[in-house]
Scaffold this motif. Structure first.
Motif, PDB file in Angstrom:
ATOM      1  N   MET A 271       0.839  -1.165   0.000  1.00  0.00           N
ATOM      2  CA  MET A 271       0.000   0.000   0.000  1.00  0.00           C
ATOM      3  C   MET A 271       0.891   1.237   0.000  1.00  0.00           C
ATOM      4  SD  MET A 271      -2.828   1.155   2.812  1.00  0.00           S
ATOM      5  CE  MET A 271      -4.132   0.215   2.086  1.00  0.00           C
ATOM      6  N   LYS A 272       0.542   2.219  -0.808  1.00  0.00           N
ATOM      7  CA  LYS A 272       1.282   3.470  -0.877  1.00  0.00           C
ATOM      8  C   LYS A 272       0.383   4.585  -0.367  1.00  0.00           C
ATOM      9  CE  LYS A 272       3.978   2.210  -4.940  1.00  0.00           C
ATOM     10  NZ  LYS A 272       4.389   2.576  -6.283  1.00  0.00           N
ATOM     11  N   LEU A 273       0.945   5.397   0.548  1.00  0.00           N
ATOM     12  CA  LEU A 273       0.195   6.506   1.117  1.00  0.00           C
ATOM     13  C   LEU A 273       1.072   7.734   1.231  1.00  0.00           C
ATOM     14  CD1 LEU A 273      -1.477   4.730   4.184  1.00  0.00           C
ATOM     15  CD2 LEU A 273      -2.596   5.331   2.049  1.00  0.00           C
ATOM     16  N   ARG A 274       0.454   8.904   1.129  1.00  0.00           N
ATOM     17  CA  ARG A 274       1.107  10.160   1.504  1.00  0.00           C
ATOM     18  C   ARG A 274       0.466  10.523   2.840  1.00  0.00           C
ATOM     19  NH1 ARG A 274       5.217  12.556   0.019  1.00  0.00           N
ATOM     20  NH2 ARG A 274       4.310  14.594   0.046  1.00  0.00           N
ATOM     21  N   ILE A 275       1.301  10.677   3.878  1.00  0.00           N
ATOM     22  CA  ILE A 275       0.776  10.965   5.205  1.00  0.00           C
ATOM     23  C   ILE A 275       1.429  12.217   5.777  1.00  0.00           C
ATOM     24  CG2 ILE A 275       0.226   8.561   5.733  1.00  0.00           C
ATOM     25  CD1 ILE A 275       2.797   8.450   7.430  1.00  0.00           C
ATOM     26  N   GLU A 276       0.700  12.884   6.656  1.00  0.00           N
ATOM     27  CA  GLU A 276       1.270  14.002   7.398  1.00  0.00           C
ATOM     28  C   GLU A 276       1.616  13.474   8.776  1.00  0.00           C
ATOM     29  OE1 GLU A 276       0.040  18.327   9.200  1.00  0.00           O
ATOM     30  OE2 GLU A 276      -0.992  17.613   7.403  1.00  0.00           O
ATOM     31  N   LEU A 277       2.889  13.526   9.114  1.00  0.00           N
ATOM     32  CA  LEU A 277       3.389  12.992  10.369  1.00  0.00           C
ATOM     33  C   LEU A 277       4.308  14.043  10.967  1.00  0.00           C
ATOM     34  CD1 LEU A 277       3.575  10.463  12.210  1.00  0.00           C
ATOM     35  CD2 LEU A 277       5.490   9.721  10.815  1.00  0.00           C
ATOM     36  N   GLY A 278       3.966  14.519  12.158  1.00  0.00           N
ATOM     37  CA  GLY A 278       4.789  15.552  12.784  1.00  0.00           C
ATOM     38  C   GLY A 278       4.825  16.835  11.981  1.00  0.00           C
ATOM     39  N   GLY A 279       3.721  17.162  11.290  1.00  0.00           N
ATOM     40  CA  GLY A 279       3.639  18.389  10.515  1.00  0.00           C
ATOM     41  C   GLY A 279       4.331  18.334   9.164  1.00  0.00           C
ATOM     42  N   ARG A 280       4.893  17.161   8.803  1.00  0.00           N
ATOM     43  CA  ARG A 280       5.583  17.004   7.519  1.00  0.00           C
ATOM     44  C   ARG A 280       4.874  15.982   6.663  1.00  0.00           C
ATOM     45  NH1 ARG A 280      11.351  14.956   8.301  1.00  0.00           N
ATOM     46  NH2 ARG A 280      11.035  14.270   6.174  1.00  0.00           N
ATOM     47  N   MET A 281       4.760  16.271   5.372  1.00  0.00           N
ATOM     48  CA  MET A 281       4.226  15.272   4.448  1.00  0.00           C
ATOM     49  C   MET A 281       5.321  14.249   4.183  1.00  0.00           C
ATOM     50  SD  MET A 281       1.104  15.820   3.978  1.00  0.00           S
ATOM     51  CE  MET A 281       0.750  14.642   2.715  1.00  0.00           C
ATOM     52  N   ARG A 282       4.912  12.977   4.268  1.00  0.00           N
ATOM     53  CA  ARG A 282       5.885  11.903   4.078  1.00  0.00           C
ATOM     54  C   ARG A 282       5.290  10.857   3.160  1.00  0.00           C
ATOM     55  NH1 ARG A 282       8.838  11.125   9.725  1.00  0.00           N
ATOM     56  NH2 ARG A 282      10.524  10.626   8.334  1.00  0.00           N
ATOM     57  N   SER A 283       6.166  10.082   2.554  1.00  0.00           N
ATOM     58  CA  SER A 283       5.757   9.006   1.656  1.00  0.00           C
ATOM     59  C   SER A 283       5.935   7.679   2.387  1.00  0.00           C
ATOM     60  CB  SER A 283       6.625   9.048   0.397  1.00  0.00           C
ATOM     61  OG  SER A 283       6.307   7.958  -0.434  1.00  0.00           O
ATOM     62  N   LEU A 284       4.849   6.930   2.517  1.00  0.00           N
ATOM     63  CA  LEU A 284       4.873   5.642   3.211  1.00  0.00           C
ATOM     64  C   LEU A 284       4.422   4.559   2.245  1.00  0.00           C
ATOM     65  CD1 LEU A 284       5.023   3.864   5.809  1.00  0.00           C
ATOM     66  CD2 LEU A 284       2.629   4.488   6.208  1.00  0.00           C
ATOM     67  N   GLU A 285       5.224   3.528   2.148  1.00  0.00           N
ATOM     68  CA  GLU A 285       4.872   2.361   1.339  1.00  0.00           C
ATOM     69  C   GLU A 285       5.128   1.133   2.201  1.00  0.00           C
ATOM     70  OE1 GLU A 285       6.176   0.295  -2.880  1.00  0.00           O
ATOM     71  OE2 GLU A 285       6.613   2.413  -2.534  1.00  0.00           O
TER      72      GLU A 285
END
Length: 165
Positions: free
Chosen positions: A1-15
């Motif tokens: 699964m590929k997601l763009r998430i906001e973590l700690g105020g930063r956009m991050r790419s999670l796969e």
């Protein structure tokens, strides 16, 4: 699964991919490999980079909140249509369920007796691993049909410790 998430105020790419207990993937291109076991409704025992931790995941409208070591970490999913992890009403497993040790360790306390009635999420026993005590909880409401371990006994990851009917 590929997601763009906001973590700690930063956009991050999670796969990530999950294969049973194994969770592998990348966060901003950095690889990770973990063992993750759901020990209760939304409560996970995770072993990553040699460290054990417990994480409670609570659904939110656009993602989820993770509680780790007393810290609430909001995680917002950039495109909530991609997020399949949201739960409506919790659905309990049907039929007898084996409870498995999420990690190797030693049983330090048994919190129930055979024949006890338990609710979903109630602690069944405590396993000590890497100097941390981890409460193993019932995945469903039911009766303790069998306890397969005793206090002081060593257990392996994935070993059956109890059966809830």
């Amino acid at each position: 699964m590929k997601l763009r998430i906001e973590l700690g105020g930063r956009m991050r790419s999670l796969e990530f991919e999950r294969d049973g207990r194994r969770l592998t993937g990348t966060l901003d291109g950095k690889a990770f490999d973990a063992d993750a076991v759901e020990v209760g409704s939304g409560i996970y025992s995770i072993l990553i980079a040699g460290s054990a931790l417990e994480a409670q995941v609570e659904p939110a409208p656009t993602g989820f909140t993770v509680l780790i070591r007393g810290n609430h970490i909001p995680v917002r999913v950039a495109d909530p249509r991609q997020w399949q992890g949201r739960r409506g009403h919790a659905v309990e497993a049907e039929g007898p369920q084996q409870i498995l040790a999420p990690m190797p360790g030693k049983v330090v306390r048994i919190l129930v007796k055979q024949g006890d009635r338990v609710d979903a999420g109630r602690g069944i026993l405590v396993v000590e691993a890497m100097k941390m005590q981890n409460e193993i909880r019932s995945p469903k409401t039911g009766t303790v049909e069998r306890l397969l371990v005793t206090e002081g006994q060593a257990v392996n990851a994935g070993e059956a410790v109890a059966v809830i009917g």
